[in-house]
Write a protein that holds these residues in place. Sequence first.
Motif, PDB file in Angstrom:
ATOM      1  N   ALA A 150       0.835  -1.211   0.000  1.00  0.00           N
ATOM      2  CA  ALA A 150       0.000   0.000   0.000  1.00  0.00           C
ATOM      3  C   ALA A 150       0.865   1.254   0.000  1.00  0.00           C
ATOM      4  N   GLU A 151       1.889   1.195   0.810  1.00  0.00           N
ATOM      5  CA  GLU A 151       2.768   2.373   0.892  1.00  0.00           C
ATOM      6  C   GLU A 151       3.512   2.584  -0.423  1.00  0.00           C
ATOM      7  N   ALA A 152       4.040   1.513  -0.978  1.00  0.00           N
ATOM      8  CA  ALA A 152       4.833   1.620  -2.206  1.00  0.00           C
ATOM      9  C   ALA A 152       3.992   2.109  -3.379  1.00  0.00           C
ATOM     10  N   GLU A 153       2.763   1.651  -3.434  1.00  0.00           N
ATOM     11  CA  GLU A 153       1.955   1.980  -4.607  1.00  0.00           C
ATOM     12  C   GLU A 153       0.957   3.093  -4.337  1.00  0.00           C
ATOM     13  N   GLY A 154       0.961   3.577  -3.108  1.00  0.00           N
ATOM     14  CA  GLY A 154       0.165   4.753  -2.800  1.00  0.00           C
ATOM     15  C   GLY A 154      -1.338   4.533  -2.748  1.00  0.00           C
TER      16      GLY A 154
END
Lengths: 207, 207
Positions: A150-154
Amino acid sequence: MQKPRASYRRESAEDRKRQLAEAALRCIQRNGHAGVSVRQIAAEAGVTQGLITHHFGEVNELVAYAFELMAADIQSGIAAAIAEADDTPAARMDACIEASFSPDIFDQSTLGVWIVFWSLVLHSPKMSAAQQRDNGIYVNRMESLISDLAEAEGFRVANPRLAAIQFAAMFDGLWLNWCLNPASFSPEDGIALCRNWVEGLRRGAYA
Amino acid sequence: MQKPRASYRRESAEDRKRQLAEAALRCIQRNGHAGVSVRQIAAEAGVTQGLITHHFGEVNELVAYAFELMAADIQSGIAAAIAEADDTPAARMDACIEASFSPDIFDQSTLGVWIVFWSLVLHSPKMSAAQQRDNGIYVNRMESLISDLAEAEGFRVANPRLAAIQFAAMFDGLWLNWCLNPASFSPEDGIALCRNWVEGLRRGAYA
DNA sequence: GCGGCTGCTATACGACTTTATAATAAAGGC
DNA sequence: GCCTTTATTATAAAGTCGTATAGCAGCCGC
């Protein structure tokens, strides 16, 4: 009139316990619950019954030990696959999914044993404790995978913990159902379904 | 020196079989696999052991019968909830989800029995056949719900059958995990998670 | 090569299991 | 109110279960 005493090899406690546990797994694989029997397991391991008492005290202890052994195997298989993957959250997530449906794990005789273990958990404190440990590790890993992705792909996931529980439950459910009815879907189908689930995450269905 | 013969009520075969099956469910609920025993079940039902042989021939037959009884109960509970819902695909889908987590079904003692049944399926042809029947009905319903929803709301699902299998597996997995570890999430959490899954469908994750 | 530690075998015991069989009494038809 | 049917009880037979105990024998240290 006594039977002449059989010759035998002396082994370290650790080795012997492992042998007994593996024999137990084979017995359960072959006979389900009926395989959980001191006599059967001892015969399978090629030793006498007393040895189980000697090393484990009671059968439940042996079964719990076998469970932990098998759980650790599965965990390490998945962990290894993730470690080998490219170091991006997406690749790691995908490696986890693929590993979960690899022939090592997604195998009827393996899962058949697993289902028997589940059925023992509710009535054996030892098994329950072991299962909770194992499940905790499992869910934690899933949670990390989800959060990192989630963090990596926003994209947003409102409650990564719950999503992880669902993800883990989905694996369990697919394992269970495929084991009880292997014709209903293929390992590749399972992988595709799990990827779709992740796609749902990406599209904000869990935000 | 014989025991004086106990007085008893004669009942129709159907009634008695149901009583025995219900007693079996209680025994399994209480003792897990250990509860699957002619003597225990007969005692629980307040009859003698021979009666089980008389009506079922062998225990497995009784257990399979109990399984079918319980499966039918669960199915009808869910079916009723769907029937009572507003006649829109979305409402019907939601009713199915809510019913699946209602206290009638999402109950530890109920699910505990269910898990034992699963563990028997692989080693009992009767149980296997019953499980496949039940699962077929279950998946078919899910498939209809999904297809109807997709059509009504104009989104695409590439393979509704597979999606239905996943949906069903997800329920099973959540039931299983909650039963083994009720503290990990609540029924409401389960409902929310399933709704999220449907939201994933809507957003085209399974197209 | 010789003791000692203890892993291991052998065996026994009591409780519990399933399945089979004969006898009995409850209920329905007449 | 009797007679038949059969659901149900009582009992036995044979086997499996788990746990406990006594003592042999493989292996390590010396």
